[in-house]
Write a protein that holds these residues in place. Structure first.
Motif, mmCIF file in Angstrom:
data_model
loop_
_atom_site.group_PDB
_atom_site.id
_atom_site.type_symbol
_atom_site.label_atom_id
_atom_site.label_comp_id
_atom_site.label_asym_id
_atom_site.label_seq_id
_atom_site.Cartn_x
_atom_site.Cartn_y
_atom_site.Cartn_z
ATOM 1 N N ASN A 8 3.095 3.665 -21.992
ATOM 2 C CA ASN A 8 2.787 5.092 -22.082
ATOM 3 C C ASN A 8 2.675 5.683 -20.685
ATOM 4 N N ILE A 9 2.990 6.949 -20.597
ATOM 5 C CA ILE A 9 2.789 7.691 -19.350
ATOM 6 C C ILE A 9 1.537 8.538 -19.555
ATOM 7 N N VAL A 10 0.552 8.367 -18.675
ATOM 8 C CA VAL A 10 -0.709 9.088 -18.837
ATOM 9 C C VAL A 10 -0.848 10.286 -17.896
ATOM 10 N N GLN A 11 -0.049 10.296 -16.819
ATOM 11 C CA GLN A 11 -0.156 11.396 -15.855
ATOM 12 C C GLN A 11 1.079 11.402 -14.978
ATOM 13 N N LEU A 12 1.515 12.583 -14.595
ATOM 14 C CA LEU A 12 2.602 12.741 -13.634
ATOM 15 C C LEU A 12 2.122 13.597 -12.476
ATOM 16 N N ASP A 13 2.489 13.207 -11.268
ATOM 17 C CA ASP A 13 2.238 14.028 -10.087
ATOM 18 C C ASP A 13 3.581 14.633 -9.700
ATOM 19 N N ARG A 14 3.600 15.968 -9.498
ATOM 20 C CA ARG A 14 4.869 16.646 -9.228
ATOM 21 C C ARG A 14 4.703 17.718 -8.175
ATOM 22 N N GLU A 15 5.828 18.109 -7.632
ATOM 23 C CA GLU A 15 5.858 19.239 -6.713
ATOM 24 C C GLU A 15 6.025 20.502 -7.548
ATOM 25 N N THR A 16 5.208 21.494 -7.290
ATOM 26 C CA THR A 16 5.254 22.717 -8.095
ATOM 27 C C THR A 16 6.475 23.574 -7.785
ATOM 28 N N SER A 17 7.053 23.393 -6.611
ATOM 29 C CA SER A 17 8.195 24.241 -6.234
ATOM 30 C C SER A 17 9.435 23.973 -7.081
ATOM 31 N N ASP A 18 9.662 22.704 -7.425
ATOM 32 C CA ASP A 18 10.886 22.395 -8.176
ATOM 33 C C ASP A 18 10.668 21.408 -9.326
ATOM 34 N N GLY A 19 9.432 20.963 -9.524
ATOM 35 C CA GLY A 19 9.133 20.063 -10.633
ATOM 36 C C GLY A 19 9.438 18.603 -10.370
ATOM 37 N N PHE A 20 9.798 18.250 -9.137
ATOM 38 C CA PHE A 20 10.093 16.849 -8.811
ATOM 39 C C PHE A 20 8.862 15.989 -9.048
ATOM 40 N N VAL A 21 9.016 15.000 -9.919
ATOM 41 C CA VAL A 21 7.929 14.059 -10.222
ATOM 42 C C VAL A 21 7.981 12.940 -9.195
ATOM 43 N N PHE A 22 6.922 12.821 -8.369
ATOM 44 C CA PHE A 22 6.925 11.817 -7.314
ATOM 45 C C PHE A 22 6.054 10.607 -7.624
ATOM 46 N N THR A 23 5.158 10.719 -8.604
ATOM 47 C CA THR A 23 4.355 9.569 -9.015
ATOM 48 C C THR A 23 4.153 9.611 -10.519
ATOM 49 N N ALA A 24 4.305 8.453 -11.142
ATOM 50 C CA ALA A 24 4.024 8.313 -12.573
ATOM 51 C C ALA A 24 2.895 7.310 -12.738
ATOM 52 N N HIS A 25 1.914 7.666 -13.540
ATOM 53 C CA HIS A 25 0.788 6.788 -13.860
ATOM 54 C C HIS A 25 1.013 6.313 -15.293
ATOM 55 N N TYR A 26 0.958 5.002 -15.482
ATOM 56 C CA TYR A 26 1.322 4.450 -16.778
ATOM 57 C C TYR A 26 0.311 3.412 -17.267
ATOM 58 N N THR A 27 0.337 3.175 -18.567
ATOM 59 C CA THR A 27 -0.425 2.085 -19.152
ATOM 60 C C THR A 27 0.544 1.218 -19.940
ATOM 61 N N VAL A 28 0.178 -0.053 -20.063
ATOM 62 C CA VAL A 28 0.908 -0.982 -20.913
ATOM 63 C C VAL A 28 -0.142 -1.645 -21.789
ATOM 64 N N ASN A 29 0.016 -1.542 -23.090
ATOM 65 C CA ASN A 29 -0.917 -2.153 -24.023
ATOM 66 C C ASN A 29 -0.203 -3.232 -24.814
ATOM 67 N N ALA A 30 -0.896 -4.352 -24.991
ATOM 68 C CA ALA A 30 -0.365 -5.468 -25.769
ATOM 69 C C ALA A 30 -1.286 -5.671 -26.961
ATOM 70 N N SER A 31 -0.695 -5.919 -28.119
ATOM 71 C CA SER A 31 -1.487 -6.117 -29.332
ATOM 72 C C SER A 31 -0.746 -7.060 -30.265
ATOM 73 N N ASP A 32 -1.518 -7.932 -30.903
ATOM 74 C CA ASP A 32 -0.927 -8.811 -31.913
ATOM 75 C C ASP A 32 -1.616 -8.614 -33.262
ATOM 76 N N GLU A 33 -2.162 -7.441 -33.477
ATOM 77 C CA GLU A 33 -2.877 -7.030 -34.683
ATOM 78 C C GLU A 33 -4.320 -7.529 -34.721
ATOM 79 N N THR A 34 -4.650 -8.571 -33.969
ATOM 80 C CA THR A 34 -6.026 -9.068 -33.904
ATOM 81 C C THR A 34 -6.621 -8.852 -32.521
ATOM 82 N N TYR A 35 -5.843 -9.159 -31.490
ATOM 83 C CA TYR A 35 -6.318 -9.083 -30.111
ATOM 84 C C TYR A 35 -5.560 -8.008 -29.353
ATOM 85 N N LYS A 36 -6.220 -7.484 -28.298
ATOM 86 C CA LYS A 36 -5.624 -6.416 -27.498
ATOM 87 C C LYS A 36 -5.892 -6.658 -26.019
ATOM 88 N N ALA A 37 -4.951 -6.220 -25.197
ATOM 89 C CA ALA A 37 -5.100 -6.274 -23.743
ATOM 90 C C ALA A 37 -4.339 -5.079 -23.181
#
Length: 101
Positions: A8-37
């Motif tokens: 998932n992408i949780v946040q983007l940092d961008r330049e307001t002048s043209d919308g260029f996204v220079f940093t993406a903040h992401y999460t990765v979740n793992a699940s096997d229906e019982t356990y999560k990380a």
């Protein structure tokens, strides 16, 4: 039980002048229906020759950028580390406590 990895992408940092996204903040979740990380990361992106308008971006597009920048090897390492956390939850190899309590 198979493990599902969700990026998932949780946040983007961008330049307001043209919308260029220079940093993406992401999460990765793992699940096997019982356990999560989960894991969190941020990655700097390089300015492309042709910008996708900010309003046209989708989470899938940005996840593609993140995975491409990380490389397939690093994506595999992240998912393997999360799988190891799930495996440890299923069958712990370490414990705390005292034998007399």
């Amino acid at each position: 039980m198979s493990t599902t990895f969700t990026w998932n992408i949780v946040q983007l940092d961008r330049e307001t002048s043209d919308g260029f996204v220079f940093t993406a903040h992401y999460t990765v979740n793992a699940s096997d229906e019982t356990y999560k990380a989960g894991a969190y990361g941020s990655i700097d992106l390089e300015r492309p020759e042709e910008l996708t308008p900010y309003s046209d971006l989708t989470e899938e597009i940005v996840i593609g950028w993140v995975k491409e920048k990380l490389t397939a090897e690093k994506v595999s390492e992240i998912e393997a580390a999360l799988q190891a956390q799930l495996d440890e939850q299923k069958a712990p190899t370490k414990a705390t406590g005292t034998p007399w309590s």
